[in-house]
Design a protein around this motif. Structure first.
Motif, mmCIF file in Angstrom:
data_model
loop_
_atom_site.group_PDB
_atom_site.id
_atom_site.type_symbol
_atom_site.label_atom_id
_atom_site.label_comp_id
_atom_site.label_asym_id
_atom_site.label_seq_id
_atom_site.Cartn_x
_atom_site.Cartn_y
_atom_site.Cartn_z
ATOM 1 N N VAL A 170 12.575 -10.597 6.093
ATOM 2 C CA VAL A 170 13.094 -10.739 7.456
ATOM 3 C C VAL A 170 13.461 -12.202 7.738
ATOM 4 O O VAL A 170 13.023 -12.793 8.703
ATOM 5 C CB VAL A 170 12.105 -10.193 8.513
ATOM 6 C CG1 VAL A 170 12.014 -8.684 8.424
ATOM 7 C CG2 VAL A 170 10.728 -10.821 8.374
ATOM 8 N N GLY A 171 14.264 -12.763 6.858
ATOM 9 C CA GLY A 171 14.824 -14.094 7.075
ATOM 10 C C GLY A 171 14.015 -15.240 6.536
ATOM 11 O O GLY A 171 14.561 -16.174 5.984
ATOM 12 N N TYR A 172 12.688 -15.176 6.664
ATOM 13 C CA TYR A 172 11.842 -16.271 6.198
ATOM 14 C C TYR A 172 10.497 -15.801 5.665
ATOM 15 O O TYR A 172 9.685 -16.602 5.211
ATOM 16 C CB TYR A 172 11.628 -17.297 7.329
ATOM 17 C CG TYR A 172 10.912 -16.717 8.533
ATOM 18 C CD1 TYR A 172 9.536 -16.858 8.672
ATOM 19 C CD2 TYR A 172 11.601 -16.015 9.503
ATOM 20 C CE1 TYR A 172 8.872 -16.309 9.755
ATOM 21 C CE2 TYR A 172 10.956 -15.477 10.589
ATOM 22 C CZ TYR A 172 9.583 -15.629 10.716
ATOM 23 O OH TYR A 172 8.928 -15.079 11.787
ATOM 24 N N LYS A 173 10.222 -14.489 5.750
ATOM 25 C CA LYS A 173 8.961 -13.947 5.250
ATOM 26 C C LYS A 173 9.126 -12.455 4.958
ATOM 27 O O LYS A 173 10.110 -11.822 5.346
ATOM 28 C CB LYS A 173 7.844 -14.151 6.267
ATOM 29 C CG LYS A 173 8.033 -13.332 7.539
ATOM 30 C CD LYS A 173 6.886 -13.521 8.496
ATOM 31 C CE LYS A 173 7.060 -12.615 9.703
ATOM 32 N NZ LYS A 173 5.916 -12.659 10.583
ATOM 33 N N TRP A 174 8.136 -11.904 4.251
ATOM 34 C CA TRP A 174 8.085 -10.468 3.985
ATOM 35 C C TRP A 174 7.333 -9.781 5.116
ATOM 36 O O TRP A 174 6.380 -10.315 5.666
ATOM 37 C CB TRP A 174 7.362 -10.185 2.669
ATOM 38 C CG TRP A 174 8.120 -10.637 1.462
ATOM 39 C CD1 TRP A 174 7.874 -11.736 0.718
ATOM 40 C CD2 TRP A 174 9.239 -9.980 0.865
ATOM 41 N NE1 TRP A 174 8.784 -11.822 -0.310
ATOM 42 C CE2 TRP A 174 9.629 -10.759 -0.249
ATOM 43 C CE3 TRP A 174 9.954 -8.828 1.165
ATOM 44 C CZ2 TRP A 174 10.696 -10.405 -1.062
ATOM 45 C CZ3 TRP A 174 11.024 -8.486 0.346
ATOM 46 C CH2 TRP A 174 11.384 -9.265 -0.746
ATOM 47 N N LYS A 175 7.761 -8.554 5.420
ATOM 48 C CA LYS A 175 7.106 -7.719 6.402
ATOM 49 C C LYS A 175 6.915 -6.353 5.749
ATOM 50 O O LYS A 175 7.811 -5.863 5.066
ATOM 51 C CB LYS A 175 8.013 -7.620 7.632
ATOM 52 C CG LYS A 175 7.523 -6.695 8.711
ATOM 53 C CD LYS A 175 8.421 -6.805 9.939
ATOM 54 C CE LYS A 175 9.404 -5.675 9.981
ATOM 55 N NZ LYS A 175 10.160 -5.587 11.219
ATOM 56 N N LEU A 176 5.744 -5.740 5.921
ATOM 57 C CA LEU A 176 5.514 -4.386 5.421
ATOM 58 C C LEU A 176 5.989 -3.384 6.465
ATOM 59 O O LEU A 176 5.659 -3.502 7.641
ATOM 60 C CB LEU A 176 4.047 -4.166 5.097
ATOM 61 C CG LEU A 176 3.522 -4.952 3.894
ATOM 62 C CD1 LEU A 176 2.017 -4.728 3.736
ATOM 63 C CD2 LEU A 176 4.247 -4.561 2.619
ATOM 64 N N ILE A 177 6.799 -2.429 6.014
ATOM 65 C CA ILE A 177 7.322 -1.396 6.906
ATOM 66 C C ILE A 177 6.996 -0.033 6.331
ATOM 67 O O ILE A 177 6.744 0.109 5.129
ATOM 68 C CB ILE A 177 8.839 -1.554 7.148
ATOM 69 C CG1 ILE A 177 9.613 -1.453 5.830
ATOM 70 C CG2 ILE A 177 9.146 -2.867 7.858
ATOM 71 C CD1 ILE A 177 11.130 -1.425 5.994
ATOM 72 N N ASP A 178 7.011 0.979 7.176
ATOM 73 C CA ASP A 178 6.788 2.352 6.720
ATOM 74 C C ASP A 178 7.966 2.837 5.903
ATOM 75 O O ASP A 178 9.109 2.478 6.176
ATOM 76 C CB ASP A 178 6.572 3.290 7.917
ATOM 77 C CG ASP A 178 5.284 2.990 8.674
ATOM 78 O OD1 ASP A 178 4.313 2.538 8.025
ATOM 79 O OD2 ASP A 178 5.261 3.192 9.894
ATOM 80 N N PRO A 232 0.831 -1.203 0.000
ATOM 81 C CA PRO A 232 0.000 0.000 0.000
ATOM 82 C C PRO A 232 0.866 1.254 0.000
ATOM 83 O O PRO A 232 2.052 1.201 0.359
ATOM 84 C CB PRO A 232 -0.790 -0.105 1.306
ATOM 85 C CG PRO A 232 -0.408 -1.364 1.967
ATOM 86 C CD PRO A 232 0.718 -1.982 1.203
ATOM 87 N N ARG A 233 0.263 2.353 -0.364
ATOM 88 C CA ARG A 233 0.983 3.630 -0.375
ATOM 89 C C ARG A 233 1.619 3.886 0.996
ATOM 90 O O ARG A 233 0.994 3.684 2.023
ATOM 91 C CB ARG A 233 0.010 4.760 -0.713
ATOM 92 C CG ARG A 233 0.665 6.086 -0.935
ATOM 93 C CD ARG A 233 -0.357 7.110 -1.306
ATOM 94 N NE ARG A 233 -1.198 6.564 -2.368
ATOM 95 C CZ ARG A 233 -1.465 7.194 -3.502
ATOM 96 N NH1 ARG A 233 -0.971 8.382 -3.712
ATOM 97 N NH2 ARG A 233 -2.233 6.638 -4.407
#
Length: 69
Positions: free
Chosen positions: A60-68, A52-53
């Protein structure tokens, strides 16, 4: 710039040194082992989530994480 997938290649997902998604890349089959892939450094095989915008994806080693951003 979009990668053109050639016969036998697969799309992988490139990250920077911090694990932040930067784009797609291509992996070639390993000529010595047909069951393995030559995956470029910093790439993962799992597609990042929709971003998202104001967010970016970080591996993060084993999965994606959404960060600002």
């Amino acid at each position: 710039m979009a990668n053109k997938v050639q016969n036998g290649q697969r799309i992988v997902y490139q990250t920077d040194a911090s694990g932040v998604y930067v784009g797609e890349s291509l992996a070639d089959p390993d000529p010595k082992n047909n069951e393995q892939w030559l995956i470029p450094a910093g790439c993962v095989e799992i597609k990042p989530p929709a971003m998202p915008r104001g967010k970016k994806a970080q591996w993060v080693g084993y999965k994606w994480k959404l960060i600002d951003m």
